[in-house]
Write a protein that holds these residues in place. Structure first.
Motif, PDB file in Angstrom:
ATOM      1  N   VAL A  25      33.362  48.086  -8.090  1.00 56.26           N
ATOM      2  CA  VAL A  25      34.317  47.219  -7.375  1.00 56.26           C
ATOM      3  C   VAL A  25      35.775  48.079  -6.843  1.00 56.26           C
ATOM      4  CG1 VAL A  25      33.708  45.117  -8.549  1.00 56.26           C
ATOM      5  CG2 VAL A  25      35.482  46.384  -9.516  1.00 56.26           C
ATOM      6  N   LEU A  26      35.864  49.064  -7.392  1.00 53.97           N
ATOM      7  CA  LEU A  26      37.161  50.041  -7.222  1.00 53.97           C
ATOM      8  C   LEU A  26      36.961  51.031  -6.066  1.00 53.97           C
ATOM      9  CD1 LEU A  26      38.236  50.818 -10.901  1.00 53.97           C
ATOM     10  CD2 LEU A  26      39.115  49.125  -9.281  1.00 53.97           C
ATOM     11  N   ARG A  27      35.754  50.913  -5.800  1.00 48.78           N
ATOM     12  CA  ARG A  27      35.295  51.917  -4.500  1.00 48.78           C
ATOM     13  C   ARG A  27      36.259  51.695  -3.321  1.00 48.78           C
ATOM     14  NH1 ARG A  27      31.373  55.459  -5.251  1.00 48.78           N
ATOM     15  NH2 ARG A  27      30.121  54.127  -6.644  1.00 48.78           N
ATOM     16  N   ASP A  28      36.731  52.641  -2.636  1.00 45.73           N
ATOM     17  CA  ASP A  28      37.499  52.457  -1.608  1.00 45.73           C
ATOM     18  C   ASP A  28      38.523  51.613  -1.728  1.00 45.73           C
ATOM     19  OD1 ASP A  28      35.810  54.404  -0.230  1.00 45.73           O
ATOM     20  OD2 ASP A  28      34.672  52.915   0.294  1.00 45.73           O
ATOM     21  N   TRP A  29      38.954  51.449  -3.029  1.00 50.61           N
ATOM     22  CA  TRP A  29      39.981  50.548  -3.221  1.00 50.61           C
ATOM     23  C   TRP A  29      41.338  50.468  -2.155  1.00 50.61           C
ATOM     24  CZ3 TRP A  29      40.400  45.964  -5.832  1.00 50.61           C
ATOM     25  CH2 TRP A  29      41.729  45.521  -6.194  1.00 50.61           C
ATOM     26  N   GLN A  30      41.736  51.437  -2.309  1.00 52.17           N
ATOM     27  CA  GLN A  30      43.081  51.637  -1.493  1.00 52.17           C
ATOM     28  C   GLN A  30      42.843  51.128  -0.111  1.00 52.17           C
ATOM     29  OE1 GLN A  30      44.531  55.761  -0.834  1.00 52.17           O
ATOM     30  NE2 GLN A  30      46.419  54.814  -1.321  1.00 52.17           N
ATOM     31  N   ALA A  33      27.361  58.379 -13.968  1.00 48.28           N
ATOM     32  CA  ALA A  33      28.060  59.152 -13.070  1.00 48.28           C
ATOM     33  C   ALA A  33      28.652  58.545 -11.769  1.00 48.28           C
ATOM     34  CB  ALA A  33      27.110  60.238 -12.561  1.00 48.28           C
ATOM     35  N   ASP A  34      27.610  57.661 -11.655  1.00 51.41           N
ATOM     36  CA  ASP A  34      28.454  56.705 -10.360  1.00 51.41           C
ATOM     37  C   ASP A  34      29.654  55.942 -10.657  1.00 51.41           C
ATOM     38  OD1 ASP A  34      26.426  57.017  -8.473  1.00 51.41           O
ATOM     39  OD2 ASP A  34      25.320  55.709  -8.949  1.00 51.41           O
ATOM     40  N   GLU A  35      29.627  55.407 -11.947  1.00 49.27           N
ATOM     41  CA  GLU A  35      30.972  55.013 -12.533  1.00 49.27           C
ATOM     42  C   GLU A  35      32.150  55.886 -12.472  1.00 49.27           C
ATOM     43  OE1 GLU A  35      32.438  53.168 -16.784  1.00 49.27           O
ATOM     44  OE2 GLU A  35      30.451  52.991 -16.149  1.00 49.27           O
ATOM     45  N   VAL A  36      31.749  57.205 -12.965  1.00 47.34           N
ATOM     46  CA  VAL A  36      33.001  58.277 -12.721  1.00 47.34           C
ATOM     47  C   VAL A  36      33.336  58.470 -11.386  1.00 47.34           C
ATOM     48  CG1 VAL A  36      33.275  60.609 -13.220  1.00 47.34           C
ATOM     49  CG2 VAL A  36      32.002  59.235 -15.073  1.00 47.34           C
ATOM     50  N   ALA A  37      32.463  58.601 -10.442  1.00 43.15           N
ATOM     51  CA  ALA A  37      32.858  58.880  -9.111  1.00 43.15           C
ATOM     52  C   ALA A  37      33.540  57.607  -8.513  1.00 43.15           C
ATOM     53  CB  ALA A  37      31.383  58.771  -8.390  1.00 43.15           C
ATOM     54  N   ALA A  38      33.205  56.389  -8.808  1.00 41.31           N
ATOM     55  CA  ALA A  38      33.917  55.237  -8.559  1.00 41.31           C
ATOM     56  C   ALA A  38      35.472  55.393  -9.044  1.00 41.31           C
ATOM     57  CB  ALA A  38      33.434  53.910  -8.817  1.00 41.31           C
ATOM     58  N   LEU A  39      35.558  55.632 -10.601  1.00 43.11           N
ATOM     59  CA  LEU A  39      37.011  55.854 -10.937  1.00 43.11           C
ATOM     60  C   LEU A  39      37.627  56.685 -10.503  1.00 43.11           C
ATOM     61  CD1 LEU A  39      36.035  55.244 -14.925  1.00 43.11           C
ATOM     62  CD2 LEU A  39      37.055  53.587 -13.377  1.00 43.11           C
ATOM     63  N   LEU A  40      36.986  58.147 -10.153  1.00 45.96           N
ATOM     64  CA  LEU A  40      37.821  59.161  -9.400  1.00 45.96           C
ATOM     65  C   LEU A  40      38.223  58.774  -8.015  1.00 45.96           C
ATOM     66  CD1 LEU A  40      35.679  62.248 -10.564  1.00 45.96           C
ATOM     67  CD2 LEU A  40      38.016  61.544 -11.382  1.00 45.96           C
TER      68      LEU A  40
END
Length: 539
Positions: free
Chosen positions: A185-190, A275-282
């Motif tokens: 849900v945080l992916r491409d948040w900005q 790993a996908d979760e880490v990528a989303a958080l980063l």
């Protein structure tokens, strides 16, 4: 209401339903008067026998129009007293206006309906007031205790049972409480947050965090279940607690920096699912893996804001974690993840600029740099990024790094070897048995001998440079080497002996490192027990 016992007793028939049946009923009004519309305030359900309604179709159509304009949400007509069936013109007009229309085929007591519905409405309002009071108490307590922003956001997410994001005015994620939601849900948040703007049809609620005319951030609650106090009311209480905390400590940690530190600590602590979760958080921290090169660093002697400014100098971005491995000399080694464009080299002149900006006007910091990782698919890049961080920390805490310099993990293969085999008892036994006579010496003598041995393995074949590194004269240095050779029973001109000693010294430092012993759960070595004995002697 249709499922209530009082209304279902009248054998209700829905003549106009669909979306109209979803309308919330604020109150129930009972009237047969055709002029009742002027007495309504909106949100009411009308119970009527229609005994005083006009007979002309045009007048009935106009009456339905008045009901709609007054904000009526529905009409319940009891058949028998005036109508045997609801006139078709009323059904057509209600259907066209989206007004719920229900016919009752049996006589009921309207008072029973109003009592049951009004009791439920009042009970719901009482529950909402109680829930609002509970929420107000919770977040007021958090504000008075000085709870950090990340914990307040976590409590908001827990209360709303939905993801809550504290974002900067630039729509950058500061802290996110996911409430067990997918980090995607945080992916491409900005980008998405800028595009969606204010409260939208996707179920989001948005509240500014502001006080005294200053707006610091924005709270965003994503779609989730309803709350008795109202989702927006809960979010407003959280925003108030955050604003009070900011007013009480205006010089405290910057929220954005706090969020980045929390992310780094979670990554190093293994608190992530995939790993996908880490990528989303980063990604939420504006570090996208594709097209990016990442390096794990450990820095001693620089503040987080200086590290971030230094990364900006080389066109990159830095995430700083909490310092660890603290000792009496410094605050501890701070883990740092630096991301630069793939085309940017973090070496040579770039590394010098980074280090120069770190230094500023203070003492020169020490920097340990892990292997470079080119951004790629998350499942490939994330493990190597975390390994780069761990290797940088290993070198920092195990290697004998001089101040004011940048040290590269790739140039210290022995430290990497020892770190990878840290739990092997044979490695520890090698270091302990080879150095045992030196470690058993008196504290002051032991420190001198270990310093001399460290210098000679760092400068093999050049005893002048080794003496300088040990900060003693050549004559004193030679005396210490002679003593070490007698105690150990070795020849320090033998290359194999020097190599074995180098390995033993690295192992010794590794098992004396407080940060690594704590973070990886290593047991205390014999060298640690010697240190404890020395400390008791000094006391």
């Amino acid at each position: 209401m249709l499922e209530s016992s009082a209304l279902s007793a009248g054998a209700p028939e829905v003549l106009v339903g669909g979306a109209a049946l979803s309308a919330p009923v604020r109150w129930v009004h009972v009237s047969d008067s055709p002029g009742v519309a002027r007495l309504l305030e909106g949100g009411e359900l009308l119970l009527t026998t229609a005994s005083a309604w006009p007979a002309e179709p045009a007048e009935l159509r106009a009456l339905v129009g008045e009901f709609v304009r007054a904000g009526l949400v529905g009409v319940v007509i009891e058949l028998g007293a005036h109508y045997r069936y609801v006139p078709a013109v009323v059904v057509e007009a209600a259907s066209a206006a989206g007004l719920a229309l229900i016919a009752l085929h049996r006589e009921i007591k309207f008072v029973s309906v109003t009592e049951e519905v009004h009791r439920r409405i009042i009970d719901d309002q009482t529950a909402a007031l109680r829930a609002r009071d509970d929420v107000r108490t919770l977040f007021t307590s958090l504000a008075l205790r000085g709870a950090p922003a990340d914990y307040i956001v976590e409590r908001l997410a827990h209360t709303l049972r939905a993801p809550v994001v504290l974002e900067s005015l630039a729509h950058e994620v500061i802290v996110a409480g996911l409430a067990d939601a997918d980090p995607a849900v945080l992916r491409d948040w900005q980008e998405r947050s800028r595009r969606l703007g204010d409260d939208g049809d996707d179920g989001r609620s948005i509240v500014p965090v502001e006080a005294r005319g200053i707006r610091w951030a924005t709270l965003v609650a994503l779609a989730g279940p309803g709350h008795p106090a109202g989702r927006r009311a809960v979010l407003e209480q959280g925003a108030t607690a955050l604003a009070l905390g900011r007013l009480a400590d205006p010089d405290g940690d910057d929220w954005a920096r706090l969020g980045r530190r929390r992310l780094m600590d979670a990554l190093l602590g293994g608190r992530y699912g995939s790993a996908d979760e880490v990528a989303a958080l980063l990604g939420a921290a504006r570090i996208d893996l594709p097209g990016t090169a990442l390096l794990g660093l450990a820095i001693d002697g620089a503040a987080a804001e200086d590290v971030e400014a230094a990364a900006d100098v080389v066109g990159g971005r830095a995430l700083c974690g909490s310092p660890r491995g603290a000792d009496e000399r410094a605050a501890g080694w701070m883990p740092v993840l630096v991301a630069v464009p793939s085309a940017t080299a973090f070496a040579g002149a770039a590394a010098d600029r980074f280090h120069a900006r770190l230094r500023g006007d203070g003492p020169p910091p020490r920097v340990s740099v892990g292997p470079r990782v080119e951004g790629a698919a998350a499942e490939d890049a994330v493990p190597r990024v975390l390994d780069s961080l761990e290797q940088a920390l290993d070198l920092a805490e195990v290697g004998d790094l001089r101040e004011g310099a940048v040290h590269w993990v790739v140039r210290h293969p022995l430290v990497r070897f020892v770190s990878s085999l840290r739990g092997d008892h044979r490695l520890l036994e090698h270091g302990e048995s080879l150095l045992a006579p030196v470690l058993a010496a008196a504290p002051a003598r032991r420190r001198d001998l270990l310093a001399a041995l460290s210098a000679i393995v760092a400068h093999p074949g050049n005893r002048t440079a080794a003496a300088a590194a040990a900060h003693v004269s050549r004559s004193v240095f030679y005396q210490r080497l002679d003593l070490a050779e007698r105690l150990l029973g070795v020849d320090l001109d033998d290359g194999e002996v020097v190599a074995a000693l180098h390995l033993a010294l690295v192992v010794h430092r590794a098992h004396r490192s407080p940060g690594l012993a704590l973070s990886r759960g290593r047991s205390a070595s014999r060298a640690d027990r010697y240190d404890d004995r020395d400390e008791r002697g000094r006391r």
